[in-house]
Design an enzyme around this catalytic site. Structure first.
Site, PDB file in Angstrom:
ATOM      1  N   ASP A   8      55.795  13.751  69.528  1.00 37.27           N
ATOM      2  CA  ASP A   8      56.626  13.271  68.118  1.00 37.27           C
ATOM      3  C   ASP A   8      55.412  14.156  67.250  1.00 37.27           C
ATOM      4  OD1 ASP A   8      54.333  11.933  68.788  1.00 37.27           O
ATOM      5  OD2 ASP A   8      54.138  10.438  67.354  1.00 37.27           O
ATOM      6  N   GLU A  17      53.770   9.176  69.117  1.00 39.49           N
ATOM      7  CA  GLU A  17      52.133   8.606  69.446  1.00 39.49           C
ATOM      8  C   GLU A  17      51.692   7.973  67.651  1.00 39.49           C
ATOM      9  OE1 GLU A  17      48.134   9.224  69.097  1.00 39.49           O
ATOM     10  OE2 GLU A  17      49.363  11.029  68.536  1.00 39.49           O
ATOM     11  N   GLU A  18      52.002   8.883  67.002  1.00 40.94           N
ATOM     12  CA  GLU A  18      51.190   9.239  65.760  1.00 40.94           C
ATOM     13  C   GLU A  18      51.517   7.624  64.558  1.00 40.94           C
ATOM     14  OE1 GLU A  18      49.987  10.939  64.548  1.00 40.94           O
ATOM     15  OE2 GLU A  18      49.634  13.046  65.739  1.00 40.94           O
ATOM     16  N   ARG A  29      34.127  14.272  78.453  1.00 36.29           N
ATOM     17  CA  ARG A  29      33.195  13.612  79.312  1.00 36.29           C
ATOM     18  C   ARG A  29      33.298  12.427  79.235  1.00 36.29           C
ATOM     19  NH1 ARG A  29      31.411   9.944  74.859  1.00 36.29           N
ATOM     20  NH2 ARG A  29      29.510  10.281  75.036  1.00 36.29           N
ATOM     21  N   HIS A  48      46.393  18.209  61.847  1.00 38.33           N
ATOM     22  CA  HIS A  48      47.280  17.433  60.532  1.00 38.33           C
ATOM     23  C   HIS A  48      47.146  18.298  59.809  1.00 38.33           C
ATOM     24  CE1 HIS A  48      47.367  12.899  62.411  1.00 38.33           C
ATOM     25  NE2 HIS A  48      47.490  14.045  64.022  1.00 38.33           N
TER      26      HIS A  48
END
Length: 402
Positions: free
Chosen positions: A78, A136-137, A178, A364
């Site tokens: 998206d 996802e957003e 990580r 963004h």
């Protein structure tokens, strides 16, 4: 299996796909055409797939010629409701919408990885799933939960899951990974403060919601500075204030909207509790009232230590020693954390910084962009991570002994 050579042969197609997705962005829950484009490419490649997960999500399945375990690779698809300000030749053709978080690249790279894995499936032992996730957003709801609820992994449960994200803070050729926390809990809240309205010249007859809100905002910052363990990260941010109707009218109500970012669940619970106590207590002491609506958002993205090591080793094999430097986690939110609550795996960053830019535009931002040289690297990383993960799983290595 010569992954690098196969990816390079497909590189131009990956770039073209990324640019196509970039020109036609669709925001969360509206990714119908994006989904169709993904399906068309999978059809072209002869890769089997299923649809209907979280409405527009797609699950592609690449079964190797030899039996083995199952690994899932995920890309989000998206875009964001942002007006693009870039000047390149493939800017968004949709007003007010833009791929400002790199999901166009994620989708193209996963299709590239799928092309290579399908080409090499005679050498593949096991199954690789390509998960194209919508929404996802759309925090704090997201599309991951819905895909799981819709049975995306019911037929092909993965033994490990992986995802990557464009990262403008890392140069092309570096990977960020990580163990443990990679991204933070991403919660939202709304605080509605109510007072009593009246004439600005007679404040003694009112309860000024703006003054109450000011005290609440200041007090919220003391949760981190005075209640939280200094060794445990936390952020409380007010991003929006709405209140008042006229310059000479004391406000009757004010709405505060913001976000809380943490890694630790105990810290998350502490902030949630203290926020309610402070807002309600301060408002009541000033003859008003406050209501807190706290929405638990995406969980912290917690990388499995064993699989983090596999990704790091893969990066240094693919890109050379030092390609996976030590990094600090981000407080950004990521829906992939929902998958990691169910399955072990890793979320890693792909360096995409544009070398010619003195200052990188962040995710963004309306001028966010990537160095497209990273696309082949990302496709190779996803492909090689899948191959290495299958080899590790099929060998029966005890991940607890690594």
């Amino acid at each position: 299996m010569n992954v690098k050579e196969a990816v390079l042969a497909y590189e131009d197609r990956i770039v073209a796909l990324r640019r196509e997705f970039h020109q036609y962005p669709e925001v969360s829950t509206e990714e119908a055409e994006t989904s169709k484009r993904i399906q068309a490419e999978l059809d072209r490649l002869g890769i089997f797939y299923q649809t209907g997960f979280a409405d527009t999500g797609v699950l592609a399945v690449i079964e190797g010629a030899h039996p083995g375990k199952t690994v899932a690779l995920r890309a989000d698809i998206d875009a964001l409701p942002i007006e693009e300000k870039n000047q390149h030749t493939f800017v968004s053709k949709v007003p007010g919408k833009m791929h400002a978080c790199g999901h166009d690249a994620h989708t193209a790279m996963l299709l590239g990885a799928g092309a290579v894995l399908a080409e090499k499936k005679a050498e593949l032992a096991g199954t690789v799933l390509l998960v194209f996730q919508p929404a996802e957003e759309n925090a704090p709801v997201g599309g991951a939960d819905q895909m799981i609820a819709d049975g995306v992994f019911d037929e092909y449960p993965p033994d490990a899951v992986f995802a990557q994200h464009c990262w403008p803070d890392l140069p092309v050729g570096q990977i960020g990974v990580r163990p443990g926390a990679m991204m933070g809990n991403s919660d939202r809240f709304t605080i509605t403060i109510r007072g009593r309205s009246g004439h600005a010249s007679m404040p003694h007859q009112t309860a000024d919601a703006i003054v109450i809100a000011n005290q609440v905002i200041s007090a919220l910052q003391t949760i981190v500075s005075r209640n939280a363990d200094p060794l445990k990260s936390a952020v409380v941010t007010i991003g929006k204030i709405d209140g008042g109707s006229r310059y000479n009218v004391i406000a009757e109500h004010v709405t505060l909207e913001g976000t809380v970012r943490t890694y630790d669940e105990a810290m998350r619970a502490l902030i949630k509790s203290k926020m309610t106590d402070l807002a309600e207590g301060i408002a009541q002491s000033m003859d008003g009232s406050a209501e807190v609506d706290y929405l638990d958002g995406y969980p912290a993205t917690m990388n499995d230590p064993f699989w983090s090591g596999v990704v790091k080793d893969t990066a240094e094999t693919v890109l050379g020693d030092g390609a996976a430097p030590e990094i600090e986690p981000s407080m950004g939110g990521e829906d992939f954390g929902k998958f990691l609550l169910e399955y072990p795996g890793v979320y890693f960053w792909l360096g995409t910084a544009i070398a010619s830019r003195d200052v990188q535009k962040p995710l963004h931002d309306p001028e966010f962009d990537i160095d497209e040289k990273a696309l082949a690297i990302g496709a190779e990383m996803m492909t090689q991570v899948a191959v290495n993960a299958l080899m590790t799983l099929n060998a029966g290595e005890d991940i607890n002994e690594r």
